[in-house]
Design an enzyme around this catalytic site. Structure first.
Site, PDB file in Angstrom:
ATOM      1  N   ASP A   1      10.788   1.375  10.876  1.00  0.00           N
ATOM      2  CA  ASP A   1      10.000   2.318  10.634  1.00  0.00           C
ATOM      3  C   ASP A   1       9.652   2.844  12.095  1.00  0.00           C
ATOM      4  O   ASP A   1       9.217   2.314  13.355  1.00  0.00           O
ATOM      5  CB  ASP A   1       8.281   1.095  10.287  1.00  0.00           C
ATOM      6  CG  ASP A   1       7.864   1.980   9.115  1.00  0.00           C
ATOM      7  OD1 ASP A   1       6.944   2.986   9.071  1.00  0.00           O
ATOM      8  OD2 ASP A   1       7.554   1.662   8.388  1.00  0.00           O
TER       9      ASP A   1
ATOM     10  N   ASP B   1       7.104   7.439  10.105  1.00  0.00           N
ATOM     11  CA  ASP B   1       5.477   7.542   9.425  1.00  0.00           C
ATOM     12  C   ASP B   1       4.946   8.759   9.135  1.00  0.00           C
ATOM     13  O   ASP B   1       4.910   9.676  11.040  1.00  0.00           O
ATOM     14  CB  ASP B   1       5.122   6.074  10.413  1.00  0.00           C
ATOM     15  CG  ASP B   1       3.026   5.943   9.959  1.00  0.00           C
ATOM     16  OD1 ASP B   1       4.318   5.218   8.877  1.00  0.00           O
ATOM     17  OD2 ASP B   1       2.818   6.927  10.493  1.00  0.00           O
TER      18      ASP B   1
ATOM     19  N   GLU C   1       8.462  10.448   5.568  1.00  0.00           N
ATOM     20  CA  GLU C   1       7.483   9.661   5.186  1.00  0.00           C
ATOM     21  C   GLU C   1       6.736  11.782   5.045  1.00  0.00           C
ATOM     22  O   GLU C   1       5.395  11.777   6.219  1.00  0.00           O
ATOM     23  CB  GLU C   1       6.366   8.856   5.646  1.00  0.00           C
ATOM     24  CG  GLU C   1       5.270   8.820   4.262  1.00  0.00           C
ATOM     25  CD  GLU C   1       4.086   7.997   4.966  1.00  0.00           C
ATOM     26  OE1 GLU C   1       3.213   7.997   4.292  1.00  0.00           O
ATOM     27  OE2 GLU C   1       3.611   8.227   5.917  1.00  0.00           O
TER      28      GLU C   1
ATOM     29  N   HIS D   1       3.612  -0.357   0.386  1.00  0.00           N
ATOM     30  CA  HIS D   1       2.864  -0.616   1.065  1.00  0.00           C
ATOM     31  C   HIS D   1       1.423  -0.343   1.174  1.00  0.00           C
ATOM     32  O   HIS D   1       0.029  -0.778   1.368  1.00  0.00           O
ATOM     33  CB  HIS D   1       2.997  -1.395   2.516  1.00  0.00           C
ATOM     34  CG  HIS D   1       3.249  -0.452   3.259  1.00  0.00           C
ATOM     35  ND1 HIS D   1       3.833   0.706   3.377  1.00  0.00           N
ATOM     36  CD2 HIS D   1       2.424   0.247   4.550  1.00  0.00           C
ATOM     37  CE1 HIS D   1       4.106   1.790   4.505  1.00  0.00           C
ATOM     38  NE2 HIS D   1       2.928   1.386   4.929  1.00  0.00           N
ATOM     39  N   ASP D   2       1.209   1.444   0.282  1.00  0.00           N
ATOM     40  CA  ASP D   2       0.018   1.805   0.397  1.00  0.00           C
ATOM     41  C   ASP D   2       0.040   2.238  -0.836  1.00  0.00           C
ATOM     42  O   ASP D   2      -1.454   2.873  -1.235  1.00  0.00           O
ATOM     43  CB  ASP D   2       0.165   3.189   1.342  1.00  0.00           C
ATOM     44  CG  ASP D   2       0.385   2.949   2.746  1.00  0.00           C
ATOM     45  OD1 ASP D   2       0.023   2.114   3.761  1.00  0.00           O
ATOM     46  OD2 ASP D   2       1.499   3.760   2.999  1.00  0.00           O
TER      47      ASP D   2
HETATM   48  C1  GLC Z   1       1.918   5.549   6.713  1.00  0.00           C
HETATM   49  C2  GLC Z   1       1.129   4.160   6.505  1.00  0.00           C
HETATM   50  C3  GLC Z   1       0.262   3.507   6.091  1.00  0.00           C
HETATM   51  C4  GLC Z   1      -0.514   4.214   7.545  1.00  0.00           C
HETATM   52  C5  GLC Z   1      -0.629   5.718   7.664  1.00  0.00           C
HETATM   53  C6  GLC Z   1      -1.132   5.613   9.694  1.00  0.00           C
HETATM   54  O1  GLC Z   1       0.980   6.705   5.514  1.00  0.00           O
HETATM   55  O2  GLC Z   1       2.612   3.987   5.504  1.00  0.00           O
HETATM   56  O3  GLC Z   1       0.727   2.459   6.858  1.00  0.00           O
HETATM   57  O4  GLC Z   1      -1.327   3.342   7.526  1.00  0.00           O
HETATM   58  O5  GLC Z   1       1.078   5.465   7.933  1.00  0.00           O
HETATM   59  O6  GLC Z   1       0.160   5.165  10.532  1.00  0.00           O
END
Ligand code: GLC
Length: 564
Positions: A98, A206, A264, A336-337
């Protein structure tokens, strides 16, 4: 160019904190993962994506990194990491990291240096701004603009030492890096090269569509009832985002063996996704879009709507069509979100949990793209029974609760109802390995309570039971590996107006698949065009005992194959 290996791959996401705890401190770790690698090899996945394991104060469970080139002691050491990587490679799998570089931790040495004074050589590595003109710095409303942070409160933190504010789209312990500064970009590329040289096989990036911001940082629009504005339009998919990712490609990926990069992008549209993932542009391999996991919420993320299947099909169908010729889709229900999909789009009651979890898995995995499995999804793990706010640990849940209840006047019960359905901690309860105390996750006290349903829902039981969700997922993965139609077949959506059935075909050469999933607890008949022609087709996979043609049982899925 040959088709890249990740077209045929299935990725499994590990959230290390909640996966397996080898040292009994209540938090998962790398040695725990090493001990469980055979579970993943047995499932047949090709790639493991590890949520962040670098050194971190853990304000956002590791998405706040204070040293990009070291492992957090809570997870282990670089030696453990090397052993894990070797174990993954020995089993014929790959591992991606990540990459959290929209922001660092406020405890990163870069930020400490940046904060030390206005003339620090690293001052410009972050977004420092004075108070709004005419306002007293540090007083309410004096923030440089009106953006809210994703985790509640203002997106700006006042620093009395220099009388300026720094930007943090996420928590105040996650200051945004300033990608406009070429030194920042070079530092990030050097770090990425260091991991690749160590042997990792790619990155999940991320919130990487947040790195290019409108540098004028204008005020945003405030929604009625909110205290702060939605700044997203000014920091998502900004003017230089493509340029930065292309530069990263040049500086990091070009000239290396084929890697996997997945970006992402909460703000991405299909048109943008096609550009980001067009191989000719050399940016990234695929993106995580959000439309299909935001289908059951309104413009305010904290308002719940029931799932409308026609809307979900509309979204996923458009993504299939939009990336059919250039680019590539990622396919996911969970991470995980996100809350657990069986509780969200399926039915997690004892009667239909297993069946609906399989249906959801089949529908997703039979789309064109690379499927992602989030830990526990392969055994049909469900949302957790949170009794009160004290049961939550997630900074987003706690921040939202405080803002909504204390500052915006919502009732605690109403906010809890939404958090129970949507809270990220649903995904983060420990992996359920067996029916023993703490589900075999830890010998200590877990950082977040284990779901009491681990007595029935656990990996050991699932591996024993040939009819489990686990074995169904194994078959789905094997099907992708064995039949090119799953990887490369064209996608055609059927029955777009049906609120219960999700139906589509895939065609490659002379092979055609028909997939029909029943998203309801009632029997339903799929009146697809040319239904007759499927009556003699081979039933490749289903999740309900009897072959029923195109009359589906509640939550049933059927996959048929025929050759022209
Ligand atoms: C992404 C991650 C999340 C995190 C955010 C800030 O969306 O998946 O878990 O809180 O970024 O890093």
């Amino acid at each position: 160019m040959d088709n890249p290996w990740w077209h045929r791959s299935v990725v499994y996401q590990i959230y290390p904190r909640s996966f397996a705890d080898a040292n009994g401190d209540g938090m998962g770790d790398l040695r725990g993962i090493i001990q469980r690698l055979d579970h993943l090899a047995g499932l047949g996945v090709d790639v493991i994506w590890l949520s962040p394991i670098c050194r971190s104060p853990q304000d956002d469970n590791g998405y706040d990194i204070s040293d990009y080139q070291d492992i957090d002691p809570a997870f282990g050491s670089l030696a453990d990491f090397d052993e894990l990587l070797a174990g993954v490679h020995e089993r014929g799998m790959r591992l991606i990291m990540d990459l959290v570089v929209n922001h660092s931790s406020d405890e990163h040495a870069w930020f400490a240096e940046s904060r030390s004074g206005k003339d620090s050589p690293k001052r410009d590595w972050y977004w420092w701004r004075p108070a709004r003109p005419g306002m007293e710095p540090g007083t309410p409303g004096a923030e440089p603009n009106n953006w809210g942070s994703v985790f509640g409160g203002s997106a700006w933190e006042y620093d009395p030492a220099t009388g300026e504010y720094y930007l943090h789209i996420f928590s105040r312990k996650q200051p945004d890096l300033n990608w406009e500064n070429p030194e920042v970009r070079e530092a990030v590329y050097a770090m990425m090269n260091w991991w690749l040289d160590r042997g990792v096989d790619g990155f999940r990036m991320d919130v990487i569509d947040h790195i290019s911001k409108d540098t004028s940082l204008p005020d945003g629009v405030v929604r009625p009832g909110s205290l702060y504005a939605e700044g997203g339009p000014h920091y998502m998919n900004g003017p230089r985002n493509h340029e930065f990712l292309h530069e990263m490609h040049e500086r990091v990926f070009a000239g290396r063996a084929t890697l996997l990069t997945v970006a992402e992008m909460p703000g991405v549209t299909i048109e943008e996704a096609a550009r980001y993932t067009d191989p000719a542009r050399r940016e990234v391999d695929m993106v995580f879009g959000f439309e299909h996991v935001w289908v059951d919420r309104g413009p305010d993320p904290w308002v719940l709507y029931p799932l409308r299947l026609t809307k979900l099909k509309g979204i996923l169908g458009r993504w299939q069509a939009g990336l059919a010729d250039v680019g590539w889709n990622s396919l996911y229900w969970n991470n995980h979100d996100q809350p657990r999909v069986v509780s969200r789009y399926g039915d997690d009651s004892p009667e239909f949990r297993v069946r609906s979890a399989k249906m959801l898995g089949a529908v997703l995995h039979l789309h064109r793209g690379t499927p992602y499995i989030y830990q526990g999804e392969e055994i049909g793990m469900t949302n957790a029974p949170f009794a009160s706010i004290a049961d939550f640990r997630d900074i987003e849940a706690l921040g939202h609760y405080a803002q909504a209840v204390e500052h915006e006047g919502h009732s605690s019960e109403d906010v809890l109802t939404v958090l129970r359905a949507r809270g990220r901690d649903n995904a983060r309860t420990p992996m359920q390995w067996d029916d023993s105390h703490q589900a075999g996750f830890t010998t200590g006290t877990p950082w977040l309570a284990v779901n009491p349903n681990h007595k029935e829902i656990n990996a050991a039981a699932a591996v024993e039971d040939p009819d489990s969700v686990y074995h169904f997922y194994r078959r789905l993965i094997a099907l992708r590996h064995d039949d090119p139609v799953v990887v490369y077949g064209d996608f055609t959506m059927l029955l777009p107006d049906d609120e219960r059935l999700y139906a589509f075909t895939r065609r490659h050469g002379d092979t055609e698949l028909l997939v029909v999933g029943n998203f309801s607890g009632e029997r339903a008949r799929a009146d697809i065009p040319g239904a007759e022609a499927w009556s003699s087709a081979e039933l490749v996979l289903t999740n309900a005992p009897a072959r029923t043609g195109l009359d589906l049982e509640p939550w049933q899925v059927v996959i048929y194959r025929r050759r022209a």
